[in-house]
Write an enzyme that holds these catalytic residues in place. Structure first.
Site, PDB file in Angstrom:
ATOM      1  N   ALA A  76       0.751  -1.263   0.083  1.00 50.81           N
ATOM      2  CA  ALA A  76      -0.072   0.138   0.044  1.00 50.81           C
ATOM      3  C   ALA A  76       0.958   1.226   0.005  1.00 50.81           C
ATOM      4  O   ALA A  76       0.784   2.272  -0.846  1.00 50.81           O
ATOM      5  CB  ALA A  76      -0.797  -0.016   1.124  1.00 50.81           C
ATOM      6  N   GLY A  77       1.805   1.212   0.991  1.00 49.97           N
ATOM      7  CA  GLY A  77       2.573   2.633   1.204  1.00 49.97           C
ATOM      8  C   GLY A  77       3.606   2.625  -0.013  1.00 49.97           C
ATOM      9  O   GLY A  77       3.999   3.761  -0.488  1.00 49.97           O
ATOM     10  N   ARG A 363     -12.105 -18.543   4.951  1.00 49.87           N
ATOM     11  CA  ARG A 363     -11.157 -19.043   5.894  1.00 49.87           C
ATOM     12  C   ARG A 363     -11.774 -19.292   7.357  1.00 49.87           C
ATOM     13  O   ARG A 363     -11.278 -20.094   8.227  1.00 49.87           O
ATOM     14  CB  ARG A 363      -9.886 -18.003   6.001  1.00 49.87           C
ATOM     15  CG  ARG A 363      -9.232 -18.152   4.930  1.00 49.87           C
ATOM     16  CD  ARG A 363      -8.262 -16.735   4.754  1.00 49.87           C
ATOM     17  NE  ARG A 363      -7.472 -17.060   3.915  1.00 49.87           N
ATOM     18  CZ  ARG A 363      -6.454 -16.195   3.362  1.00 49.87           C
ATOM     19  NH1 ARG A 363      -6.248 -14.879   4.072  1.00 49.87           N
ATOM     20  NH2 ARG A 363      -5.685 -16.121   2.179  1.00 49.87           N
TER      21      ARG A 363
HETATM   22  C1  LIG Z   1       2.504 -15.070   5.871  1.00 42.69           C
HETATM   23  C2  LIG Z   1       1.147 -14.308   4.981  1.00 42.69           C
HETATM   24  C3  LIG Z   1       0.891 -14.552   3.676  1.00 42.69           C
HETATM   25  C4  LIG Z   1      -0.007 -13.779   3.336  1.00 42.69           C
HETATM   26  N1  LIG Z   1      -0.408 -13.982   1.725  1.00 42.69           N
HETATM   27  C5  LIG Z   1      -1.230 -13.158   1.270  1.00 42.69           C
HETATM   28  C6  LIG Z   1      -1.560 -13.573  -0.122  1.00 42.69           C
HETATM   29  O1  LIG Z   1      -1.004 -14.697  -0.826  1.00 42.69           O
HETATM   30  N2  LIG Z   1      -2.528 -12.763  -0.702  1.00 42.69           N
HETATM   31  C7  LIG Z   1      -3.027 -11.747  -0.024  1.00 42.69           C
HETATM   32  O2  LIG Z   1      -3.956 -11.033  -0.756  1.00 42.69           O
HETATM   33  N3  LIG Z   1      -2.626 -11.270   1.137  1.00 42.69           N
HETATM   34  C8  LIG Z   1      -1.701 -12.137   1.791  1.00 42.69           C
HETATM   35  N4  LIG Z   1      -1.679 -11.857   2.921  1.00 42.69           N
HETATM   36  C9  LIG Z   1      -1.859 -10.549   3.649  1.00 42.69           C
HETATM   37  C10 LIG Z   1      -0.902  -9.372   2.992  1.00 42.69           C
HETATM   38  O3  LIG Z   1       0.347  -9.780   2.725  1.00 42.69           O
HETATM   39  C11 LIG Z   1      -1.132  -8.246   4.016  1.00 42.69           C
HETATM   40  O4  LIG Z   1      -2.389  -7.847   4.324  1.00 42.69           O
HETATM   41  C12 LIG Z   1      -0.610  -7.105   3.072  1.00 42.69           C
HETATM   42  O5  LIG Z   1       0.866  -7.474   2.614  1.00 42.69           O
HETATM   43  C13 LIG Z   1      -0.357  -5.895   4.026  1.00 42.69           C
HETATM   44  O6  LIG Z   1       0.219  -4.686   3.306  1.00 42.69           O
HETATM   45  P1  LIG Z   1       0.415  -3.326   3.661  1.00 42.69           P
HETATM   46  O7  LIG Z   1       1.130  -2.663   2.654  1.00 42.69           O
HETATM   47  O8  LIG Z   1      -0.781  -2.919   4.178  1.00 42.69           O
HETATM   48  O9  LIG Z   1       1.447  -3.413   4.992  1.00 42.69           O
HETATM   49  P2  LIG Z   1       2.949  -4.042   5.325  1.00 42.69           P
HETATM   50  O10 LIG Z   1       3.290  -4.888   4.085  1.00 42.69           O
HETATM   51  O11 LIG Z   1       2.483  -4.808   6.605  1.00 42.69           O
HETATM   52  O12 LIG Z   1       3.865  -2.874   5.504  1.00 42.69           O
HETATM   53  C14 LIG Z   1       3.841  -2.201   6.521  1.00 42.69           C
HETATM   54  C15 LIG Z   1       4.890  -1.223   6.454  1.00 42.69           C
HETATM   55  O13 LIG Z   1       4.493  -0.085   7.459  1.00 42.69           O
HETATM   56  C16 LIG Z   1       5.798  -0.011   8.048  1.00 42.69           C
HETATM   57  N5  LIG Z   1       5.633   0.487   9.488  1.00 42.69           N
HETATM   58  C17 LIG Z   1       4.726   0.129  10.376  1.00 42.69           C
HETATM   59  N6  LIG Z   1       4.695   0.721  11.365  1.00 42.69           N
HETATM   60  C18 LIG Z   1       5.670   1.842  11.277  1.00 42.69           C
HETATM   61  C19 LIG Z   1       5.885   2.908  12.185  1.00 42.69           C
HETATM   62  N7  LIG Z   1       5.344   2.880  13.297  1.00 42.69           N
HETATM   63  N8  LIG Z   1       6.938   3.632  11.728  1.00 42.69           N
HETATM   64  C20 LIG Z   1       7.417   3.442  10.438  1.00 42.69           C
HETATM   65  N9  LIG Z   1       7.141   2.417   9.821  1.00 42.69           N
HETATM   66  C21 LIG Z   1       6.253   1.536  10.106  1.00 42.69           C
HETATM   67  C22 LIG Z   1       6.555  -1.043   7.997  1.00 42.69           C
HETATM   68  O14 LIG Z   1       8.156  -0.739   8.213  1.00 42.69           O
HETATM   69  C23 LIG Z   1       6.355  -1.431   6.354  1.00 42.69           C
HETATM   70  O15 LIG Z   1       7.101  -0.867   5.604  1.00 42.69           O
HETATM   71  C24 LIG Z   1      -0.536 -12.813   3.496  1.00 42.69           C
HETATM   72  C25 LIG Z   1      -0.149 -12.414   5.093  1.00 42.69           C
HETATM   73  C26 LIG Z   1       0.673 -13.354   5.806  1.00 42.69           C
HETATM   74  C27 LIG Z   1       1.074 -12.907   7.345  1.00 42.69           C
END
Ligand SMILES: Cc1cc2nc3c(=O)[nH]c(=O)nc-3n(C[C@H](O)[C@H](O)[C@H](O)COP(=O)(O)OP(=O)(O)OC[C@H]3O[C@@H](n4cnc5c(N)ncnc54)[C@H](O)[C@@H]3O)c2cc1C
Length: 683
Positions: A76-77, A363
């Site tokens: 997302a970010g 799920r």
């Molecule tokens: C093992 C596993 C497998 C998965 N497989 C799938 C799949 O096949 N398909 C699917 O659709 N989903 C899947 N998911 C879910 C999916 O991966 C996540 O929901 C998604 O990647 C989250 O993306 P995001 O960009 O929101 O956050 P994230 O990828 O969690 O990124 C968070 C970011 O925020 C930063 N951050 C957080 N807090 C702070 C802070 N206080 N200060 C500075 N930086 C901070 C971190 O450094 C990181 O860069 C899976 C999840 C898991 C656990």
């Protein structure tokens, strides 16, 4: 609200709910109803198109004068930073890892959904929308979900253009597989490393902007506070995790894309660093936290083996395309080598109970059935000690088989290797068992949170200028997320939604200039310093980890797969005690002026404790079962989740009630006009 203006005429507008039961009376204060001021109107299929057109533009010369802070470099970010940088805004990007590429998104295995209908198996934007709303047990906002389905196809095109190596069929077309809760094949994948490949795509697009000078990157920086000046989010306080220095960063708008908080349960499939601090700090500053109790417990994880563990490992849901889930019919067979149990003595329980969807039920449903099988005594694998509902200790086997034997026979080992080899290697390395020869053992584990900061249709929170994307917001999945929809949502938010909605906000610029001397900045900085000083000075006897583990135990026991009024009330009491224990008896090692992982963890665990209490209050208030939120008091005769739409068809958006105050509940009614609310059935 949007609902009354819908022109599709598919279904009558449903009534706003009136809550009759109030298990949480005394634990919260009821606030004003919440209405999304940016809710779109008109026929559902044109809402997003119209919104994009209505949103004001910012001319390229003015974009260079506007700045955006994006916390988080996951899908997302990372996608948002790349796109807003490309558009010409000044972007500052933050993450706590040493590289944006290490964001938790890299762990995603199975795939990403898109309504491309390449298989001609009846898929469409409407069907993806329908499946997602139904999968979320009618607890998501229909306009958001429709938009998600609509932009899903663009995501695949964008990623292919970036060079993401999606799996292809022999003829060169992109391949698809199925995930739970659907009867079509719409999941695009790159072996079992889809998240990694998508993240590399977003990362390289972002790095291009770093080179172009529009994105400034701050790695090893942890956001510890949100700065709000004159009612608008204007910056963050971050700790340089290498030097320990506190820094303030200011901008015209702030985006939190900081991922999910599943680690509140201590054991989860999330990356060890995933935490709630960024969103919880924003919550304490006034941002509403929506549906915090909606947690996804994933059915196919490697079972817990003992008290020593700090991490659980997912086996992707994609394996349920080819793997059959079963337990022995007879309790006395549970100790046997599964290969010695004849076909007629096996219970393929998902295929038996849900003949239409079989092993590909959503799920929440697959997880609950696995639990019931083990509760009945038909679990497999080693016995683990646990305390039963009667308070007595007992030995239970917490595992069911996920068996690839039939698929290997049908398709050949090579075909299975091609699809899943990295997952199966990982399984073998962790368990010491060869999944090509012996059925795998799996059990549900905490995996994802549907709850998060409340956002309106534009992904803006209730604080002006604070936008929230990806898993960190609550927006699209209702009470249960379908597999492969999180990557879709994160990239939809980052590549397509935010760039269109943030520009409308930024069109109000230029904004009041503020600098380090502004009282709001000084206040935020001082509060972070004070909190760190407090953490360093307690000097008690308990390690941060031991307190986290205790919290996780409480959460899993009472706010996990099954929740009851009695259990949740008990949990709230225990968490309040634990909070006192933390603030009087925690021991944080090292110093604040240097790299200090103990201090980092302490701050995160302190926030998890407060979040845990709110999750229990939210779960206590919602005396219905929906999706992943299963209240034992509200189930059908078959043990399925029983919703109460007349009372609970709302988003629960919680306002921070102050250090000693009760949280304030704001209800946003969920009104469906383009889809009919029904009892979910996968039979
Ligand atoms: C093992 C596993 C497998 C998965 N497989 C799938 C799949 O096949 N398909 C699917 O659709 N989903 C899947 N998911 C879910 C999916 O991966 C996540 O929901 C998604 O990647 C989250 O993306 P995001 O960009 O929101 O956050 P994230 O990828 O969690 O990124 C968070 C970011 O925020 C930063 N951050 C957080 N807090 C702070 C802070 N206080 N200060 C500075 N930086 C901070 C971190 O450094 C990181 O860069 C899976 C999840 C898991 C656990």
């Amino acid at each position: 609200m949007a609902s009354t203006l819908d022109l599709s005429g598919l279904h009558p507008t449903n009534e706003a709910p009136v809550q009759k039961s109030d298990d949480a009376a005394g634990y919260y204060v009821l606030g004003e109803k919440l209405v999304d001021p940016k809710a779109p109107s008109g026929p559902i299929a044109t809402r997003w198109t119209n919104r994009k057109f209505e949103n004001r533009l910012v001319n390229p010369a003015n974009r260079r004068k506007l700045s955006v802070i994006i916390v988080g470099t996951g899908l997302a970010g990372g996608a948002a930073a790349a796109t807003l940088g490309e558009a010409g805004y000044n972007v500052k990007s933050f993450c706590y890892q040493d590289s944006p590429r290490r964001a938790h998104s890299i762990a995603a295995q199975g795939g990403i959904n898109a309504a491309k209908n390449y298989k001609e198996d009846g898929d469409s934007v409407y069907r993806l929308f329908y499946d997602t709303v139904k999968g979320g047990d009618y607890r998501s906002r229909e306009s958001n979900v429709y938009r998600l389905a609509e932009v899903s196809a663009n995501i695949i095109d964008q990623c292919v253009a970036q060079g993401v190596p999606f799996a292809r069929e022999y003829g060169g077309l992109l391949d698809n597989r199925s995930f739970g809760g659907v009867q079509v094949s719409r999941t695009f994948y790159a072996r079992g490393q889809t998240g990694q490949q998508l993240l590399l795509g977003a990362y390289q697009a972002m790095e291009r902007q770093v080179a172009a000078g529009t994105v400034q990157q701050f790695t090893r920086h942890e956001m510890l506070e949100l700065i709000i000046a004159n009612g608008r989010a204007r910056g963050i306080v971050a700790r340089n995790m290498v030097t320990g220095e506190l820094e303030t960063h200011l901008a015209d708008v702030v985006v939190l894309a900081t991922g999910g908080y599943g680690n509140v349960f201590f054991l989860s499939t999330n990356a060890m660093g995933s935490n709630v601090t960024a969103t919880w700090r924003a919550h304490r500053k006034g941002a509403y936290m929506a549906n915090p109790c909606y947690t996804q417990i994933h059915p196919t994880c490697i079972p817990v083996t003992g008290a020593h563990q700090s991490k659980l490992t997912l086996m992707s849901e994609s394996l349920r395309n080819d793997g059959r889930v079963w337990v022995p019919k007879k309790v006395e067979d549970c100790e046997k080598d599964p290969r010695d149990i004849p076909e007629e003595d096996r219970d393929y329980f998902l295929e038996r109970i849900y003949p239409s969807f079989g092993n590909l039920v959503p799920r929440d449903i697959a997880s609950r059935q696995a639990k019931y099988m083990c509760d009945e005594g038909r679990g497999v694998g080693p016995q683990v000690k646990e305390v039963g509902p009667d308070g007595e200790e007992r030995l239970v086997r917490r595992g069911v088989y996920l068996d690839l034997t039939d698929a290997i026979k049908r398709l050949g080992r090579e075909a299975i290797e091609e699809k899943y080899d990295n997952l199966l290697d990982m399984y073998e390395r962790i368990t010491g068992e060869n999944p090509y020869e012996v059925p795998m053992r799996i059990y549900p584990a905490v995996h994802y949170v549907m709850g998060g900061l409340w956002v309106g249709y534009d992904l803006q929170s209730n604080i002006e200028g604070l936008f929230v994307a990806g898993e960190a917001n609550f927006s699209d999945h209702g009470a249960n997320r379908l597999g492969a929809s999180a990557l879709m949502q994160g990239l939809a938010d980052g590549y397509f939604v935010l760039p269109n909605t943030i520009r409308d906000y930024l069109a109000d610029g230029p904004f009041e200039k503020i600098d380090e001397s502004h009282p709001a900045v000084q206040e935020a900085l001082a509060s972070v310093q004070e909190r760190i000083n407090k953490l360093m000075s307690i000097n008690g006897t308990r390690s941060v980890d031991s307190i986290h583990k205790e919290l996780g135990h409480i959460m899993w026991e009472y706010c996990g797969m099954e929740r009851t009024e009695e259990g949740l009330k008990k949990a709230i009491g225990l968490i309040r005690e634990l909070k006192k224990e933390f603030w009087t008896n925690v021991r944080v090692l090292g110093s604040a002026e240097s790299l200090n992982q103990d201090l980092e963890k302490a701050g995160r665990v302190a926030d998890f404790i407060e979040l845990g209490e709110l999750m229990c209050i939210d779960a206590l208030n919602r005396r219905e079962s929906c999706g992943g939120h299963f209240r034992a008091e509200s189930q059908t005769e078959d043990g399925e989740a029983l919703r109460h739409d007349d009372e609970f068809a709302y988003v629960a958006a919680w306002e921070w009630g102050g250090e000693d105050g009760a949280p304030i509940l704001h209800k946003e009614d969920l009104i469906y006009t383009a889809i009919e609310m029904k009892q979910r059935s996968y039979k």
